[in-house]
Motif scaffolding. Structure first.
Motif, PDB file in Angstrom:
ATOM      1  N   VAL A 154       0.848  -1.189   0.000  1.00 20.38           N
ATOM      2  CA  VAL A 154       0.000   0.000   0.000  1.00 20.38           C
ATOM      3  C   VAL A 154       0.882   1.237   0.000  1.00 20.38           C
ATOM      4  N   ARG A 155       0.546   2.204  -0.849  1.00 21.11           N
ATOM      5  CA  ARG A 155       1.279   3.469  -0.921  1.00 21.11           C
ATOM      6  C   ARG A 155       0.515   4.520  -0.127  1.00 21.11           C
ATOM      7  N   VAL A 156       1.185   5.111   0.841  1.00 25.06           N
ATOM      8  CA  VAL A 156       0.517   6.053   1.737  1.00 25.06           C
ATOM      9  C   VAL A 156       1.406   7.270   1.964  1.00 25.06           C
ATOM     10  N   ASN A 157       0.785   8.364   2.434  1.00 23.63           N
ATOM     11  CA  ASN A 157       1.599   9.489   2.878  1.00 23.63           C
ATOM     12  C   ASN A 157       2.093   9.188   4.299  1.00 23.63           C
ATOM     13  N   GLU A 158       3.057   9.953   4.765  1.00 16.82           N
ATOM     14  CA  GLU A 158       3.684   9.668   6.057  1.00 16.82           C
ATOM     15  C   GLU A 158       2.683   9.711   7.208  1.00 16.82           C
ATOM     16  N   ALA A 159       1.689  10.551   7.099  1.00 17.87           N
ATOM     17  CA  ALA A 159       0.706  10.658   8.174  1.00 17.87           C
ATOM     18  C   ALA A 159      -0.106   9.381   8.327  1.00 17.87           C
ATOM     19  N   ASP A 160      -0.324   8.680   7.221  1.00 16.35           N
ATOM     20  CA  ASP A 160      -1.136   7.467   7.250  1.00 16.35           C
ATOM     21  C   ASP A 160      -0.318   6.199   7.462  1.00 16.35           C
ATOM     22  N   ARG A 161       1.008   6.319   7.493  1.00 13.33           N
ATOM     23  CA  ARG A 161       1.856   5.139   7.615  1.00 13.33           C
ATOM     24  C   ARG A 161       1.537   4.298   8.859  1.00 13.33           C
ATOM     25  N   PRO A 162       1.450   4.885  10.071  1.00 12.89           N
ATOM     26  CA  PRO A 162       1.187   4.056  11.257  1.00 12.89           C
ATOM     27  C   PRO A 162      -0.136   3.300  11.168  1.00 12.89           C
ATOM     28  N   ARG A 163      -1.146   3.940  10.624  1.00 10.53           N
ATOM     29  CA  ARG A 163      -2.462   3.304  10.534  1.00 10.53           C
ATOM     30  C   ARG A 163      -2.428   2.137   9.554  1.00 10.53           C
ATOM     31  N   ALA A 164      -1.785   2.314   8.406  1.00 11.03           N
ATOM     32  CA  ALA A 164      -1.694   1.236   7.424  1.00 11.03           C
ATOM     33  C   ALA A 164      -0.854   0.081   7.961  1.00 11.03           C
ATOM     34  N   GLN A 165       0.252   0.395   8.610  1.00 13.93           N
ATOM     35  CA  GLN A 165       1.093  -0.664   9.172  1.00 13.93           C
ATOM     36  C   GLN A 165       0.329  -1.486  10.200  1.00 13.93           C
ATOM     37  N   ALA A 166      -0.435  -0.823  11.034  1.00 14.24           N
ATOM     38  CA  ALA A 166      -1.188  -1.536  12.065  1.00 14.24           C
ATOM     39  C   ALA A 166      -2.197  -2.493  11.441  1.00 14.24           C
ATOM     40  N   ILE A 167      -2.874  -2.057  10.386  1.00 20.14           N
ATOM     41  CA  ILE A 167      -3.863  -2.915   9.719  1.00 20.14           C
ATOM     42  C   ILE A 167      -3.189  -4.150   9.141  1.00 20.14           C
ATOM     43  N   LEU A 168      -2.052  -3.965   8.477  1.00 24.81           N
ATOM     44  CA  LEU A 168      -1.363  -5.094   7.853  1.00 24.81           C
ATOM     45  C   LEU A 168      -0.773  -6.042   8.892  1.00 24.81           C
ATOM     46  N   ASP A 169      -0.215  -5.484   9.954  1.00 26.52           N
ATOM     47  CA  ASP A 169       0.421  -6.324  10.973  1.00 26.52           C
ATOM     48  C   ASP A 169      -0.595  -7.103  11.809  1.00 26.52           C
ATOM     49  N   GLU A 170      -1.757  -6.518  12.021  1.00 30.36           N
ATOM     50  CA  GLU A 170      -2.778  -7.188  12.825  1.00 30.36           C
ATOM     51  C   GLU A 170      -3.267  -8.480  12.164  1.00 30.36           C
ATOM     52  N   ARG A 171      -3.073  -8.587  10.870  1.00 23.28           N
ATOM     53  CA  ARG A 171      -3.574  -9.756  10.133  1.00 23.28           C
ATOM     54  C   ARG A 171      -2.441 -10.702   9.738  1.00 23.28           C
ATOM     55  N   ARG A 172      -1.451 -10.795  10.612  1.00 24.82           N
ATOM     56  CA  ARG A 172      -0.353 -11.748  10.478  1.00 24.82           C
ATOM     57  C   ARG A 172       0.509 -11.486   9.263  1.00 24.82           C
ATOM     58  N   GLY A 173       0.722 -10.208   8.958  1.00 26.27           N
ATOM     59  CA  GLY A 173       1.638  -9.870   7.881  1.00 26.27           C
ATOM     60  C   GLY A 173       3.077  -9.865   8.375  1.00 26.27           C
ATOM     61  N   TRP A 174       3.987 -10.408   7.568  1.00 24.11           N
ATOM     62  CA  TRP A 174       5.399 -10.471   7.920  1.00 24.11           C
ATOM     63  C   TRP A 174       6.166  -9.386   7.180  1.00 24.11           C
ATOM     64  N   ASP A 175       7.098  -8.721   7.889  1.00 25.68           N
ATOM     65  CA  ASP A 175       7.958  -7.789   7.183  1.00 25.68           C
ATOM     66  C   ASP A 175       9.200  -8.531   6.690  1.00 25.68           C
ATOM     67  N   ALA A 176       9.997  -7.862   5.868  1.00 26.59           N
ATOM     68  CA  ALA A 176      11.132  -8.524   5.226  1.00 26.59           C
ATOM     69  C   ALA A 176      12.201  -8.932   6.232  1.00 26.59           C
ATOM     70  N   ARG A 177      12.395  -8.156   7.280  1.00 24.55           N
ATOM     71  CA  ARG A 177      13.452  -8.469   8.233  1.00 24.55           C
ATOM     72  C   ARG A 177      13.178  -9.788   8.951  1.00 24.55           C
ATOM     73  N   ALA A 178      11.961  -9.955   9.438  1.00 22.21           N
ATOM     74  CA  ALA A 178      11.626 -11.168  10.187  1.00 22.21           C
ATOM     75  C   ALA A 178      11.645 -12.403   9.295  1.00 22.21           C
ATOM     76  N   ARG A 179      11.007 -12.332   8.132  1.00 20.79           N
ATOM     77  CA  ARG A 179      10.943 -13.511   7.283  1.00 20.79           C
ATOM     78  C   ARG A 179      12.299 -13.789   6.631  1.00 20.79           C
ATOM     79  N   GLY A 180      13.043 -12.750   6.323  1.00 15.05           N
ATOM     80  CA  GLY A 180      14.365 -12.949   5.745  1.00 15.05           C
ATOM     81  C   GLY A 180      15.283 -13.711   6.689  1.00 15.05           C
ATOM     82  N   ALA A 181      15.199 -13.407   7.971  1.00 13.92           N
ATOM     83  CA  ALA A 181      16.019 -14.114   8.956  1.00 13.92           C
ATOM     84  C   ALA A 181      15.672 -15.595   8.979  1.00 13.92           C
ATOM     85  N   ALA A 182      14.403 -15.907   8.876  1.00  9.34           N
ATOM     86  CA  ALA A 182      13.969 -17.310   8.867  1.00  9.34           C
ATOM     87  C   ALA A 182      14.471 -18.016   7.617  1.00  9.34           C
ATOM     88  N   TYR A 183      14.418 -17.355   6.465  1.00 12.46           N
ATOM     89  CA  TYR A 183      14.911 -17.966   5.235  1.00 12.46           C
ATOM     90  C   TYR A 183      16.411 -18.238   5.321  1.00 12.46           C
TER      91      TYR A 183
END
Length: 211
Positions: A154-183
């Protein structure tokens, strides 16, 4: 604008994230989905009463045939009736057949065409780089789709970044750092565009690792 991307192990988790983004007021043209379809989940799937790709509500996938053409000409898939209604099948170099919609899928296909004509790195890696992800993040997210996952960006302005991140993370979304370490624990070092796609059995085993 900032790009936030998360990797989901199942397409249902990803579809829920997309629905939540749209319910929160994020427009369809800022959201993108690229999903592995090795298990043919796209055939006959219904999400909250709607068949993906059913733009007019008749139960048929009108998007599938035109998806590749729309991406190749630079048109963003999945706008109008919403991202999920715009999901269609297309081939992304390095990933093979995927179910996709939105600006990231369009960039991946158009970028691959440019690379083939002598341009810079194309395909999914080029699209993720262009969206603002560094090389390491791009490799992890591309590998995640190869292993059966679904990307939601999702492309957002900086003001909306925290809200978008929270929505994605609440639904078991993985960021690159965490999943990359597992790989990397399993000996992985980077996405290989020439690598063989995962089979449904391999995908099932991969998902079991993270439950």
């Amino acid at each position: 604008m900032a790009t936030i991307t998360r990797l989901y192990d199942t397409h249902t988790e990803a579809m829920d994230a997309v629905s939540a983004l749209e319910a929160a007021g994020f427009e369809a043209d800022v959201i993108s989905v690229i999903s592995n379809n090795a298990e043919s989940w796209h055939e006959g799937h219904r999400h909250h009463g709607r068949t993906p790709g059913d733009m007019n509500g008749d139960g048929e996938n009108e998007v599938a045939e035109g998806a590749g053409k729309g991406a190749a000409t630079g048109g963003a898939l999945g706008v109008g009736a919403g991202v999920l209604a715009g999901l269609g099948m297309l081939a992304v170099p390095g990933l093979g057949p995927v179910v996709a919609a939105g600006w990231l899928a369009s960039a991946a296909v158009a970028g691959a065409a440019g690379a083939a004509a002598g341009g810079a790195v194309g395909g999914i890696l080029g699209a993720l780089n262009e969206a603002g992800h560094d090389e390491e993040e791009a490799h992890v997210y591309a590998e995640g789709v190869r292993r059966g996952g679904t990307l939601v960006s999702v492309r957002v302005n900086e003001a909306d970044r925290p809200r978008a991140q929270a929505i994605l993370d609440e639904r078991r979304g993985w960021d690159a750092r965490a999943r990359g370490a597992a790989y990397r624990e399993g000996g992985w070092s980077g996405f290989d565009p020439a690598g063989a796609p995962y089979t449904p059995d391999q995908i099932a085993a991969e998902r079991a690792r993270y439950r």
